[in-house]
Design an enzyme around this catalytic site. Structure first.
Site, PDB file in Angstrom:
ATOM      1  N   ASN A  90       0.871  -1.174   0.000  1.00 33.27           N
ATOM      2  CA  ASN A  90       0.000   0.000   0.000  1.00 33.27           C
ATOM      3  C   ASN A  90       0.907   1.223   0.000  1.00 33.27           C
ATOM      4  O   ASN A  90       1.557   1.515   1.002  1.00 33.27           O
ATOM      5  CB  ASN A  90      -0.876  -0.065   1.269  1.00 33.27           C
ATOM      6  N   TRP A  91       0.939   1.901  -1.146  1.00 34.01           N
ATOM      7  CA  TRP A  91       1.844   3.051  -1.257  1.00 34.01           C
ATOM      8  C   TRP A  91       1.281   4.320  -0.604  1.00 34.01           C
ATOM      9  O   TRP A  91       1.938   5.365  -0.605  1.00 34.01           O
ATOM     10  CB  TRP A  91       2.187   3.317  -2.736  1.00 34.01           C
ATOM     11  N   LYS A  92       0.037   4.244  -0.137  1.00 35.28           N
ATOM     12  CA  LYS A  92      -0.591   5.391   0.540  1.00 35.28           C
ATOM     13  C   LYS A  92      -0.404   6.666  -0.294  1.00 35.28           C
ATOM     14  O   LYS A  92      -0.397   6.596  -1.518  1.00 35.28           O
ATOM     15  CB  LYS A  92      -0.025   5.535   1.964  1.00 35.28           C
ATOM     16  N   GLY A 127       2.773   1.700  10.900  1.00 37.34           N
ATOM     17  CA  GLY A 127       3.743   2.785  10.802  1.00 37.34           C
ATOM     18  C   GLY A 127       4.456   3.107  12.107  1.00 37.34           C
ATOM     19  O   GLY A 127       5.085   4.141  12.233  1.00 37.34           O
ATOM     20  N   SER A 156       3.698  -2.674  10.219  1.00 33.55           N
ATOM     21  CA  SER A 156       5.152  -2.741  10.370  1.00 33.55           C
ATOM     22  C   SER A 156       5.759  -4.077   9.912  1.00 33.55           C
ATOM     23  O   SER A 156       6.680  -4.592  10.546  1.00 33.55           O
ATOM     24  CB  SER A 156       5.549  -2.424  11.814  1.00 33.55           C
ATOM     25  N   GLU A 212      -6.658   4.317   8.244  1.00 29.86           N
ATOM     26  CA  GLU A 212      -6.454   5.744   7.998  1.00 29.86           C
ATOM     27  C   GLU A 212      -7.692   6.375   7.366  1.00 29.86           C
ATOM     28  O   GLU A 212      -8.023   7.527   7.632  1.00 29.86           O
ATOM     29  CB  GLU A 212      -5.204   5.948   7.120  1.00 29.86           C
ATOM     30  N   GLU A 217      -5.113  -5.468  10.496  1.00 28.81           N
ATOM     31  CA  GLU A 217      -4.088  -4.453  10.738  1.00 28.81           C
ATOM     32  C   GLU A 217      -4.353  -3.769  12.075  1.00 28.81           C
ATOM     33  O   GLU A 217      -5.159  -2.820  12.131  1.00 28.81           O
ATOM     34  CB  GLU A 217      -4.113  -3.412   9.623  1.00 28.81           C
ATOM     35  N   GLY A 249       2.947  -1.342   4.240  1.00 28.62           N
ATOM     36  CA  GLY A 249       2.945   0.091   3.943  1.00 28.62           C
ATOM     37  C   GLY A 249       4.357   0.575   3.649  1.00 28.62           C
ATOM     38  O   GLY A 249       4.887   0.391   2.554  1.00 28.62           O
ATOM     39  N   GLY A 250       4.996   1.154   4.653  1.00 27.80           N
ATOM     40  CA  GLY A 250       6.321   1.768   4.496  1.00 27.80           C
ATOM     41  C   GLY A 250       7.331   0.920   3.731  1.00 27.80           C
ATOM     42  O   GLY A 250       8.023   1.417   2.839  1.00 27.80           O
ATOM     43  N   HIS A 286      -9.387   0.881   5.195  1.00 27.37           N
ATOM     44  CA  HIS A 286      -8.100   1.018   5.878  1.00 27.37           C
ATOM     45  C   HIS A 286      -8.286   1.940   7.094  1.00 27.37           C
ATOM     46  O   HIS A 286      -9.068   2.896   7.038  1.00 27.37           O
ATOM     47  CB  HIS A 286      -7.056   1.604   4.916  1.00 27.37           C
TER      48      HIS A 286
HETATM   49  P1  PGA Z   1       3.100  -0.071   7.684  1.00 27.87           P
HETATM   50  O1  PGA Z   1       1.604   0.159   7.111  1.00 27.87           O
HETATM   51  O2  PGA Z   1       3.617  -1.328   7.026  1.00 27.87           O
HETATM   52  O3  PGA Z   1       3.847   1.160   7.262  1.00 27.87           O
HETATM   53  O4  PGA Z   1       2.984  -0.225   9.143  1.00 27.87           O
HETATM   54  C1  PGA Z   1       0.726  -0.901   6.917  1.00 27.87           C
HETATM   55  C2  PGA Z   1      -0.575  -0.421   6.338  1.00 27.87           C
HETATM   56  O5  PGA Z   1      -1.071   0.648   6.733  1.00 27.87           O
HETATM   57  O6  PGA Z   1      -1.161  -1.088   5.462  1.00 27.87           O
END
Ligand code: PGA
Length: 251
Positions: free
Chosen positions: A11-13, A175, A215, A99, A169, A236-237, A97
């Site tokens: 997920n490149w957000k 993150g 993470s 967020e 998640e 994510g990251g 998600h």
């Molecule tokens: P993260 O994000 O790997 O940066 O913790 C995961 C996500 O939000 O899908």
């Protein structure tokens, strides 16, 4: 034998311009060219979807979106319809998600509408569920997850387990560098599978892929993947760099 083929999704957000997305996607396609036993998906921002999908064409990289709106078309300024996503070459869509739930008002009810719209358009929804730190500390983890999953999937008579992905998640692990332990994640994944069994039956529940997210890095993926109910990861990251993400894919 595990009947579920692992899926590693990125997920490149809200990262990467179009040219940066194209560059990373090109690198990724070459780095994962040898991978046959794992499905791989990347979800770039909407603006880069079509270009990244073009790069992925004919490769083993699939493309997903990070959100969707449930109407086919209309006066909905700023929204993207399921049909628009399909037209870019997108196969998956991340829905609910944390967020989006936290900053953009997604609720279990709107998540349900989005999942329905995705299924109607033959997109594979990746339904995200997860408890906050406070909910975990006050022992509400399982009731929160029960609501998110049951309300998110309410009203569907799904028959093809390949057409649904669940991502667990924990919000406190996104993150933050704090991963759930493999045992904590396994416990929740098993619980989610039991809920799926109640709604869709045993063989469906056994075949649905449940990803872990929060993470995930090259150094923790194999421990997580060793657990019987963990079928992949939503990253994510660590998905932003082709080299690092490819290490996760090659767990
Ligand atoms: P993260 O994000 O790997 O940066 O913790 C995961 C996500 O939000 O899908």
């Amino acid at each position: 034998m595990n009947i579920r083929k692992p899926l590693i999704a990125g997920n490149w957000k809200m990262f990467k311009t179009c040219s940066e997305a194209v560059e990373t996607a090109k690198l990724l396609v070459t780095r994962i060219a040898d991978v046959t036993d794992v499905d791989v998906m990347i979800a770039p921002a909407f603006i880069a979807l079509a270009q990244v999908a073009d790069i992925a064409k004919g490769s083993n990289l699939s493309i997903g979106a990070q959100n969707i709106f449930w109407e086919k078309e209309g006066a909905f300024t700023g929204e993207i319809s399921p049909q628009m996503l399909v037209s870019t070459g997108c196969r998956y869509v991340i829905i609910g998600h944390s967020e989006r739930r936290q900053f953009f008002g997604d609720t279990n009810e709107t998540v349900n509408k989005k999942i329905n719209a995705a299924i109607q358009a033959d997109l594979i929804p990746v339904l995200c569920v997860g408890e906050s730190e406070q909910e975990r500390e006050s022992n509400e983890t399982f009731s929160v997850l029960d609501k998110q999953l049951t309300k998110g999937l309410k009203g569907f008579g799904l028959e093809e387990p390949k057409k649904l992905i669940i991502a667990y998640e924990p919000v406190w692990a996104i993150g933050t560098g704090k991963t759930a332990t493999d045992d904590q994640a396994q416990e929740v994944h098993h619980f989610l599978r039991t809920l799926l069994e109640k709604q869709f039956g045993d063989s469906f529940a056994k075949a649905v892929r449940i990803l872990y997210g929060g993470s995930v890095k090259p150094n923790n993926i194999s421990t997580l993947m060793a657990k019987s109910d963990i079928d992949g990861a939503l990253v994510g990251g660590a998905s932003l760099d082709a080299e690092i993400f490819s290490k996760i894919v090659h767990f």
